[in-house]
Design a protein around this motif. Structure first.
Motif, PDB file in Angstrom:
ATOM      1  N   TYR A  16     -33.528 -12.408 -58.957  1.00 34.72           N
ATOM      2  CA  TYR A  16     -33.267 -13.255 -60.117  1.00 34.72           C
ATOM      3  C   TYR A  16     -33.217 -14.732 -59.757  1.00 34.72           C
ATOM      4  O   TYR A  16     -33.694 -15.574 -60.509  1.00 34.72           O
ATOM      5  N   VAL A  17     -32.634 -15.070 -58.612  1.00 41.34           N
ATOM      6  CA  VAL A  17     -32.460 -16.476 -58.255  1.00 41.34           C
ATOM      7  C   VAL A  17     -33.609 -17.042 -57.423  1.00 41.34           C
ATOM      8  O   VAL A  17     -33.700 -18.253 -57.266  1.00 41.34           O
ATOM      9  N   SER A  18     -34.481 -16.205 -56.900  1.00 44.76           N
ATOM     10  CA  SER A  18     -35.564 -16.736 -56.059  1.00 44.76           C
ATOM     11  C   SER A  18     -36.724 -17.224 -56.928  1.00 44.76           C
ATOM     12  O   SER A  18     -37.039 -16.635 -57.947  1.00 44.76           O
ATOM     13  N   PRO A  19     -37.366 -18.311 -56.521  1.00 43.92           N
ATOM     14  CA  PRO A  19     -38.473 -18.867 -57.300  1.00 43.92           C
ATOM     15  C   PRO A  19     -39.820 -18.213 -56.962  1.00 43.92           C
ATOM     16  O   PRO A  19     -40.862 -18.814 -57.125  1.00 43.92           O
ATOM     17  N   PHE A  20     -39.787 -16.982 -56.508  1.00 44.91           N
ATOM     18  CA  PHE A  20     -40.994 -16.276 -56.085  1.00 44.91           C
ATOM     19  C   PHE A  20     -41.771 -15.783 -57.298  1.00 44.91           C
ATOM     20  O   PHE A  20     -41.187 -15.237 -58.224  1.00 44.91           O
ATOM     21  N   SER A  21     -43.083 -15.977 -57.293  1.00 42.47           N
ATOM     22  CA  SER A  21     -43.914 -15.436 -58.374  1.00 42.47           C
ATOM     23  C   SER A  21     -45.044 -14.619 -57.758  1.00 42.47           C
ATOM     24  O   SER A  21     -45.513 -14.900 -56.661  1.00 42.47           O
ATOM     25  N   VAL A  22     -45.453 -13.604 -58.481  1.00 44.21           N
ATOM     26  CA  VAL A  22     -46.486 -12.687 -58.013  1.00 44.21           C
ATOM     27  C   VAL A  22     -47.764 -12.979 -58.780  1.00 44.21           C
ATOM     28  O   VAL A  22     -47.739 -13.070 -60.016  1.00 44.21           O
ATOM     29  N   PRO A  23     -48.892 -13.105 -58.085  1.00 41.02           N
ATOM     30  CA  PRO A  23     -50.160 -13.281 -58.794  1.00 41.02           C
ATOM     31  C   PRO A  23     -50.429 -12.087 -59.716  1.00 41.02           C
ATOM     32  O   PRO A  23     -50.074 -10.951 -59.412  1.00 41.02           O
ATOM     33  N   ILE A  24     -51.048 -12.347 -60.839  1.00 42.96           N
ATOM     34  CA  ILE A  24     -51.260 -11.332 -61.866  1.00 42.96           C
ATOM     35  C   ILE A  24     -52.083 -10.149 -61.359  1.00 42.96           C
ATOM     36  O   ILE A  24     -51.883  -9.015 -61.798  1.00 42.96           O
ATOM     37  N   GLU A  25     -52.959 -10.366 -60.406  1.00 44.66           N
ATOM     38  CA  GLU A  25     -53.780  -9.254 -59.914  1.00 44.66           C
ATOM     39  C   GLU A  25     -52.983  -8.244 -59.086  1.00 44.66           C
ATOM     40  O   GLU A  25     -53.426  -7.123 -58.863  1.00 44.66           O
ATOM     41  N   TYR A  26     -51.792  -8.641 -58.641  1.00 43.12           N
ATOM     42  CA  TYR A  26     -50.933  -7.726 -57.884  1.00 43.12           C
ATOM     43  C   TYR A  26     -49.793  -7.154 -58.721  1.00 43.12           C
ATOM     44  O   TYR A  26     -48.946  -6.425 -58.200  1.00 43.12           O
ATOM     45  N   ALA A  27     -49.748  -7.469 -59.984  1.00 41.68           N
ATOM     46  CA  ALA A  27     -48.634  -7.051 -60.835  1.00 41.68           C
ATOM     47  C   ALA A  27     -48.531  -5.538 -60.954  1.00 41.68           C
ATOM     48  O   ALA A  27     -47.430  -4.986 -60.933  1.00 41.68           O
ATOM     49  N   LYS A  28     -49.650  -4.846 -61.081  1.00 43.23           N
ATOM     50  CA  LYS A  28     -49.621  -3.381 -61.187  1.00 43.23           C
ATOM     51  C   LYS A  28     -49.020  -2.762 -59.932  1.00 43.23           C
ATOM     52  O   LYS A  28     -48.196  -1.850 -60.006  1.00 43.23           O
ATOM     53  N   TYR A  29     -49.452  -3.252 -58.782  1.00 42.49           N
ATOM     54  CA  TYR A  29     -48.983  -2.695 -57.514  1.00 42.49           C
ATOM     55  C   TYR A  29     -47.483  -2.928 -57.344  1.00 42.49           C
ATOM     56  O   TYR A  29     -46.751  -2.037 -56.916  1.00 42.49           O
ATOM     57  N   LEU A  30     -47.041  -4.116 -57.678  1.00 43.28           N
ATOM     58  CA  LEU A  30     -45.624  -4.434 -57.550  1.00 43.28           C
ATOM     59  C   LEU A  30     -44.789  -3.621 -58.531  1.00 43.28           C
ATOM     60  O   LEU A  30     -43.719  -3.121 -58.180  1.00 43.28           O
ATOM     61  N   SER A  31     -45.292  -3.456 -59.746  1.00 40.29           N
ATOM     62  CA  SER A  31     -44.502  -2.728 -60.747  1.00 40.29           C
ATOM     63  C   SER A  31     -44.316  -1.265 -60.361  1.00 40.29           C
ATOM     64  O   SER A  31     -43.209  -0.734 -60.486  1.00 40.29           O
ATOM     65  N   VAL A  32     -45.354  -0.601 -59.873  1.00 34.46           N
ATOM     66  CA  VAL A  32     -45.175   0.798 -59.476  1.00 34.46           C
ATOM     67  C   VAL A  32     -44.362   0.889 -58.189  1.00 34.46           C
ATOM     68  O   VAL A  32     -43.607   1.841 -58.003  1.00 34.46           O
ATOM     69  N   GLY A  33     -44.478  -0.096 -57.326  1.00 33.02           N
ATOM     70  CA  GLY A  33     -43.650  -0.115 -56.125  1.00 33.02           C
ATOM     71  C   GLY A  33     -42.174  -0.267 -56.458  1.00 33.02           C
ATOM     72  O   GLY A  33     -41.318   0.395 -55.868  1.00 33.02           O
ATOM     73  N   ILE A  34     -41.869  -1.128 -57.422  1.00 35.65           N
ATOM     74  CA  ILE A  34     -40.483  -1.312 -57.845  1.00 35.65           C
ATOM     75  C   ILE A  34     -39.957  -0.050 -58.512  1.00 35.65           C
ATOM     76  O   ILE A  34     -38.816   0.357 -58.282  1.00 35.65           O
ATOM     77  N   LEU A  35     -40.773   0.584 -59.339  1.00 39.02           N
ATOM     78  CA  LEU A  35     -40.350   1.844 -59.958  1.00 39.02           C
ATOM     79  C   LEU A  35     -40.066   2.909 -58.910  1.00 39.02           C
ATOM     80  O   LEU A  35     -39.079   3.645 -59.008  1.00 39.02           O
ATOM     81  N   ALA A  36     -40.919   2.994 -57.907  1.00 38.90           N
ATOM     82  CA  ALA A  36     -40.710   3.974 -56.841  1.00 38.90           C
ATOM     83  C   ALA A  36     -39.434   3.668 -56.067  1.00 38.90           C
ATOM     84  O   ALA A  36     -38.668   4.574 -55.728  1.00 38.90           O
ATOM     85  N   ALA A  37     -39.196   2.398 -55.788  1.00 37.89           N
ATOM     86  CA  ALA A  37     -37.986   2.010 -55.072  1.00 37.89           C
ATOM     87  C   ALA A  37     -36.739   2.299 -55.908  1.00 37.89           C
ATOM     88  O   ALA A  37     -35.738   2.813 -55.389  1.00 37.89           O
ATOM     89  N   LEU A  38     -36.793   1.999 -57.196  1.00 37.16           N
ATOM     90  CA  LEU A  38     -35.664   2.276 -58.079  1.00 37.16           C
ATOM     91  C   LEU A  38     -35.392   3.775 -58.170  1.00 37.16           C
ATOM     92  O   LEU A  38     -34.237   4.211 -58.165  1.00 37.16           O
TER      93      LEU A  38
END
Length: 109
Positions: A16-38
């Motif tokens: 929440y506090v980090s200014p990190f942004s993910v390029p849109i082309e990697y959004a799918k990969y990050l979203s499923v990775g976060i779901l798997a981690a959760l």
């Protein structure tokens, strides 16, 4: 039981506090990775409540689920099929099952 929950809260706070942004082309990969981690974190909390927690199983499941979900999304992109949706559905179902079990356990206490 407090360690996975602490990790989840700490990770959410850092994100929440980090200014990190993910390029849109990697959004799918990050979203499923976060779901798997959760899913893994909630599964760890559930197993800790049931006195079946094993840190080796938790860590290997955490990383292998994230990598497999991201790989599934990548392969789907390469062949032109939205395979990431299969991971979203599977992890979504497991997340809600784990949350239901955690909730029932907390209500019984």
């Amino acid at each position: 039981m407090w360690l996975p929950l602490l990790g989840l809260v700490l990770g959410l706070a850092i994100g929440y506090v980090s200014p990190f942004s993910v390029p849109i082309e990697y959004a799918k990969y990050l979203s499923v990775g976060i779901l798997a981690a959760l899913d893994s974190v909630l599964g760890g909390i559930r197993s800790a409540q049931e006195d079946h927690f094993d840190s080796t199983v938790f860590l290997t499941g955490f990383f292998s689920n994230m990598l497999l979900a991201a790989l599934l999304a990548y392969v789907g992109d390469r062949i032109g099929v939205d395979l990431y949706l299969a991971a979203v559905v599977a992890f979504g179902v497991r997340i809600f099952q784990n949350l239901g079990s955690i909730r029932r356990h907390l209500i019984r206490k």
